[in-house]
Write a protein that holds these residues in place. Structure first.
Motif, short mmCIF file in Angstrom:
data_model
loop_
_atom_site.label_atom_id
_atom_site.label_comp_id
_atom_site.label_asym_id
_atom_site.label_seq_id
_atom_site.Cartn_x
_atom_site.Cartn_y
_atom_site.Cartn_z
N THR A 4 -8.93 46.28 2.56
CA THR A 4 -9.09 46.05 1.59
C THR A 4 -7.72 45.58 1.49
N GLY A 5 -7.36 44.13 0.62
CA GLY A 5 -6.27 43.51 0.86
C GLY A 5 -5.13 44.59 -0.13
N GLU A 6 -5.38 45.71 -1.09
CA GLU A 6 -4.43 46.50 -1.65
C GLU A 6 -4.51 47.54 0.11
N SER A 7 -5.19 47.87 0.40
CA SER A 7 -4.75 48.82 1.91
C SER A 7 -3.77 48.18 3.12
N LEU A 8 -3.96 46.67 3.07
CA LEU A 8 -3.59 46.07 4.11
C LEU A 8 -1.36 46.12 3.98
N ASN A 9 -2.14 45.58 1.79
CA ASN A 9 -0.45 45.70 1.68
C ASN A 9 0.61 47.21 1.38
N LYS A 10 -0.72 48.16 1.68
CA LYS A 10 0.37 49.45 1.42
C LYS A 10 1.12 49.80 2.53
N LEU A 11 0.24 49.11 3.82
CA LEU A 11 1.00 49.32 4.91
C LEU A 11 1.78 48.25 4.87
N ARG A 12 2.13 46.83 4.51
CA ARG A 12 3.18 46.46 4.55
C ARG A 12 4.63 46.51 4.23
N TYR A 77 0.67 37.95 -3.62
CA TYR A 77 -0.72 37.71 -4.23
C TYR A 77 -0.94 36.68 -2.51
N ILE A 78 -0.73 37.02 -1.61
CA ILE A 78 -1.27 37.00 0.06
C ILE A 78 -2.42 37.85 -0.16
N TYR A 79 -1.64 39.27 -0.06
CA TYR A 79 -1.88 40.59 0.38
C TYR A 79 -2.83 40.97 -0.87
N THR A 80 -2.93 40.42 -1.77
CA THR A 80 -3.87 41.54 -3.38
C THR A 80 -4.05 40.67 -4.17
N SER A 81 -3.85 38.65 -3.95
CA SER A 81 -4.61 38.17 -4.72
C SER A 81 -4.39 37.76 -5.97
N LYS A 82 -3.58 38.83 -6.36
CA LYS A 82 -2.48 38.93 -7.33
C LYS A 82 -1.38 38.56 -7.80
N ILE A 83 -0.51 37.46 -8.82
CA ILE A 83 0.66 37.46 -8.75
C ILE A 83 0.74 37.59 -10.53
N LYS A 84 2.55 37.69 -10.66
CA LYS A 84 2.64 37.33 -12.00
C LYS A 84 3.56 36.32 -11.98
N ILE A 85 2.70 35.21 -13.01
CA ILE A 85 3.24 34.13 -12.99
C ILE A 85 3.63 33.86 -15.23
#
Length: 124
Positions: A4-12, A77-85
């Protein structure tokens, strides 16, 4: 194991299997080439261009054009599709999204501004 994006973000965030470094001023961000290419047109063009070496692993961005803190939000956002605007960062996020050719993020900022900015704030 599901990727998932979350797992890839964790690796990042742990600098694991990262194969590209993005430098903005004194800050560096370790990222995954395939995630950048799949998600952002700017990076797809940069990393797959015939002009660039295929194994190039450093991208330097000007901190006067894109703020490192804003870029970090965009990476999330790129990794998780979440962003704090927020009202404070919306303009910078939108400018960075335009530079990176990220239409979905531009639309998110536009939607945020339409629902969170009063006409009085736009005038002053």
């Amino acid at each position: 194991m599901k990727i998932t994006g979350e797992s890839l973000n964790k690796l990042r965030l742990q600098n694991q299997e990262c194969d590209v470094t993005i430098q903005i001023g004194q800050r560096t961000f370790m990222v995954h080439r395939l995630v950048l290419i799949a998600q952002i047109d700017f990076f797809k063009a940069t990393l797959t261009s015939d002009v660039k070496e295929e194994n190039e692993s450093l991208i330097i961005l000007d901190p006067e054009i894109i703020d490192p803190d804003v870029f970090e939000e965009i990476l999330n956002y790129i990794y998780t599709s979440k962003i704090k605007i927020t009202k404070q960062n919306a303009g910078q996020i939108c400018a960075a999204a335009r530079l990176l050719l990220e239409d979905d993020l531009i639309e998110k900022v536009d939607n945020f501004l339409q629902t969170n900015i009063d006409e009085e704030e736009l005038i002053s």
